[in-house]
Write a protein that holds these residues in place. Sequence first.
Motif, PDB file in Angstrom:
ATOM      1  N   ASP A 125     -25.849 -10.912 -31.905  1.00  0.00           N
ATOM      2  CA  ASP A 125     -27.060 -10.266 -31.380  1.00  0.00           C
ATOM      3  C   ASP A 125     -26.854  -9.798 -29.937  1.00  0.00           C
ATOM      4  O   ASP A 125     -27.274  -8.691 -29.556  1.00  0.00           O
ATOM      5  CB  ASP A 125     -28.252 -11.230 -31.449  1.00  0.00           C
ATOM      6  CG  ASP A 125     -28.666 -11.535 -32.884  1.00  0.00           C
ATOM      7  OD1 ASP A 125     -28.228 -10.811 -33.798  1.00  0.00           O
ATOM      8  OD2 ASP A 125     -29.424 -12.508 -33.072  1.00  0.00           O
ATOM      9  N   LEU A 169     -24.690  -6.721 -29.851  1.00  0.00           N
ATOM     10  CA  LEU A 169     -25.476  -5.543 -30.227  1.00  0.00           C
ATOM     11  C   LEU A 169     -26.339  -5.080 -29.055  1.00  0.00           C
ATOM     12  O   LEU A 169     -26.440  -3.884 -28.764  1.00  0.00           O
ATOM     13  CB  LEU A 169     -26.360  -5.870 -31.431  1.00  0.00           C
ATOM     14  CG  LEU A 169     -27.363  -4.803 -31.869  1.00  0.00           C
ATOM     15  CD1 LEU A 169     -26.648  -3.523 -32.283  1.00  0.00           C
ATOM     16  CD2 LEU A 169     -28.236  -5.319 -33.012  1.00  0.00           C
ATOM     17  N   HIS A 186     -25.432  -1.507 -27.932  1.00  0.00           N
ATOM     18  CA  HIS A 186     -26.377  -0.633 -28.650  1.00  0.00           C
ATOM     19  C   HIS A 186     -25.685   0.083 -29.827  1.00  0.00           C
ATOM     20  O   HIS A 186     -26.163   1.112 -30.301  1.00  0.00           O
ATOM     21  CB  HIS A 186     -26.996   0.405 -27.706  1.00  0.00           C
ATOM     22  CG  HIS A 186     -28.086  -0.160 -26.860  1.00  0.00           C
ATOM     23  ND1 HIS A 186     -29.370   0.314 -26.871  1.00  0.00           N
ATOM     24  CD2 HIS A 186     -28.088  -1.184 -25.969  1.00  0.00           C
ATOM     25  CE1 HIS A 186     -30.109  -0.371 -26.019  1.00  0.00           C
ATOM     26  NE2 HIS A 186     -29.348  -1.288 -25.460  1.00  0.00           N
ATOM     27  N   GLN A 187     -24.581  -0.494 -30.291  1.00  0.00           N
ATOM     28  CA  GLN A 187     -23.866   0.058 -31.441  1.00  0.00           C
ATOM     29  C   GLN A 187     -24.130  -0.802 -32.662  1.00  0.00           C
ATOM     30  O   GLN A 187     -24.048  -2.031 -32.607  1.00  0.00           O
ATOM     31  CB  GLN A 187     -22.353   0.098 -31.159  1.00  0.00           C
ATOM     32  CG  GLN A 187     -21.963   1.009 -30.000  1.00  0.00           C
ATOM     33  CD  GLN A 187     -22.296   2.463 -30.268  1.00  0.00           C
ATOM     34  OE1 GLN A 187     -22.055   2.980 -31.356  1.00  0.00           O
ATOM     35  NE2 GLN A 187     -22.864   3.129 -29.265  1.00  0.00           N
ATOM     36  N   ARG A 188     -24.429  -0.173 -33.777  1.00  0.00           N
ATOM     37  CA  ARG A 188     -24.739  -0.901 -35.002  1.00  0.00           C
ATOM     38  C   ARG A 188     -23.593  -1.837 -35.381  1.00  0.00           C
ATOM     39  O   ARG A 188     -22.419  -1.487 -35.259  1.00  0.00           O
ATOM     40  CB  ARG A 188     -25.003   0.080 -36.145  1.00  0.00           C
ATOM     41  CG  ARG A 188     -25.556  -0.577 -37.397  1.00  0.00           C
ATOM     42  CD  ARG A 188     -25.816   0.449 -38.466  1.00  0.00           C
ATOM     43  NE  ARG A 188     -24.564   0.977 -39.024  1.00  0.00           N
ATOM     44  CZ  ARG A 188     -24.527   1.851 -40.020  1.00  0.00           C
ATOM     45  NH1 ARG A 188     -25.648   2.320 -40.537  1.00  0.00           N
ATOM     46  NH2 ARG A 188     -23.367   2.269 -40.474  1.00  0.00           N
ATOM     47  N   ASP A 235     -21.762  -4.155 -38.353  1.00  0.00           N
ATOM     48  CA  ASP A 235     -21.585  -4.342 -39.797  1.00  0.00           C
ATOM     49  C   ASP A 235     -20.602  -5.498 -39.959  1.00  0.00           C
ATOM     50  O   ASP A 235     -19.398  -5.354 -39.710  1.00  0.00           O
ATOM     51  CB  ASP A 235     -21.036  -3.060 -40.428  1.00  0.00           C
ATOM     52  CG  ASP A 235     -20.970  -3.152 -41.947  1.00  0.00           C
ATOM     53  OD1 ASP A 235     -21.177  -4.267 -42.485  1.00  0.00           O
ATOM     54  OD2 ASP A 235     -20.698  -2.126 -42.594  1.00  0.00           O
ATOM     55  N   LEU A 268     -25.970  -5.783 -41.806  1.00  0.00           N
ATOM     56  CA  LEU A 268     -26.052  -4.655 -40.873  1.00  0.00           C
ATOM     57  C   LEU A 268     -27.133  -4.969 -39.855  1.00  0.00           C
ATOM     58  O   LEU A 268     -28.251  -5.329 -40.232  1.00  0.00           O
ATOM     59  CB  LEU A 268     -26.400  -3.361 -41.602  1.00  0.00           C
ATOM     60  CG  LEU A 268     -25.374  -2.775 -42.570  1.00  0.00           C
ATOM     61  CD1 LEU A 268     -25.956  -1.558 -43.274  1.00  0.00           C
ATOM     62  CD2 LEU A 268     -24.106  -2.384 -41.830  1.00  0.00           C
ATOM     63  N   LYS A 269     -26.799  -4.851 -38.575  1.00  0.00           N
ATOM     64  CA  LYS A 269     -27.787  -5.078 -37.523  1.00  0.00           C
ATOM     65  C   LYS A 269     -27.844  -3.846 -36.629  1.00  0.00           C
ATOM     66  O   LYS A 269     -26.807  -3.246 -36.316  1.00  0.00           O
ATOM     67  CB  LYS A 269     -27.415  -6.292 -36.675  1.00  0.00           C
ATOM     68  CG  LYS A 269     -27.547  -7.634 -37.379  1.00  0.00           C
ATOM     69  CD  LYS A 269     -27.202  -8.773 -36.439  1.00  0.00           C
ATOM     70  CE  LYS A 269     -27.347 -10.121 -37.114  1.00  0.00           C
ATOM     71  NZ  LYS A 269     -27.008 -11.247 -36.216  1.00  0.00           N
ATOM     72  N   ALA A 270     -29.052  -3.494 -36.211  1.00  0.00           N
ATOM     73  CA  ALA A 270     -29.220  -2.341 -35.327  1.00  0.00           C
ATOM     74  C   ALA A 270     -30.443  -2.561 -34.448  1.00  0.00           C
ATOM     75  O   ALA A 270     -31.322  -3.371 -34.765  1.00  0.00           O
ATOM     76  CB  ALA A 270     -29.380  -1.064 -36.146  1.00  0.00           C
ATOM     77  N   LEU A 319     -34.653  -5.830 -32.869  1.00  0.00           N
ATOM     78  CA  LEU A 319     -33.419  -5.938 -33.650  1.00  0.00           C
ATOM     79  C   LEU A 319     -33.800  -6.059 -35.118  1.00  0.00           C
ATOM     80  O   LEU A 319     -34.573  -6.953 -35.489  1.00  0.00           O
ATOM     81  CB  LEU A 319     -32.623  -7.154 -33.198  1.00  0.00           C
ATOM     82  CG  LEU A 319     -31.230  -7.365 -33.804  1.00  0.00           C
ATOM     83  CD1 LEU A 319     -30.371  -8.211 -32.865  1.00  0.00           C
ATOM     84  CD2 LEU A 319     -31.274  -8.032 -35.179  1.00  0.00           C
ATOM     85  N   GLY A 377     -32.310  -6.350 -39.105  1.00  0.00           N
ATOM     86  CA  GLY A 377     -31.132  -6.699 -39.863  1.00  0.00           C
ATOM     87  C   GLY A 377     -31.377  -6.598 -41.356  1.00  0.00           C
ATOM     88  O   GLY A 377     -32.475  -6.883 -41.850  1.00  0.00           O
TER      89      GLY A 377
END
Length: 239
Positions: A190, A193, A197-199, A201, A219-221, A232, A234
Amino acid sequence: EMVKYALNNVDEEIYACSLDGTMEYANEQFRVRHDVEGDLSQHKVYDFWSYEGSRLQWEARLAKIRRDNGSHKYTVRFKNEQGRIVAWDIVAYIIYDYFQEREIVWFFGRDVTQRIEHENKVKEMNSILECILNNIPVYLFVKDPADEFKYLYWNKAFAEHSGIPASKAIGHTDYEIFQSEEAEKFRKDDLELLRTHQRIDIQETYLTANGEARIVQTLKALVPMEDREPLLIGISWDT
């Protein structure tokens, strides 16, 4: 004359009556909507209610105003002449008139139909969205990076596969839900991320409530939000 002009040019309906319900004042908005002309003292305040009012109903309303220390807010809904359901927020005050040495009840009413229709539409859309998110066959969760990455959302699939109900996840951090080693790994991802600020995987492993190890692809964004830090989100599925 200035006060009269002001009262007749506000959006609210403003009116007043004596303790027995006899009308004593009504501004232009009230008179136009209720088609009232001439002497108001021929009318009782409950004559203008959306349903057929009575003296007993007025006394019950007056008792509620007194119970609330002389200030009572309520909402009324009714059908207008076009058959549309409309809603009004009304605030009533009991005010002592020192000049005439008696109590007067003042009412301030505002049409809130559009606001309530909008709120109902939002509730309907939220209900549809909730139904969709709780019936997709993947884990879906949302965390708040600004609040120690506490969970804001935890869908039905996540609850069923993990054995952890949403009530025990929402408002809590990974450290309060999972074993410390797992929680530390989740927090590290976390923070990465949040830094880039990049997704992300990744493949993750966690233990369910009954001790079963599950391997999931995640996948987290970050999702930009208005007037606050991003959230955030997921999405995970069993591999």
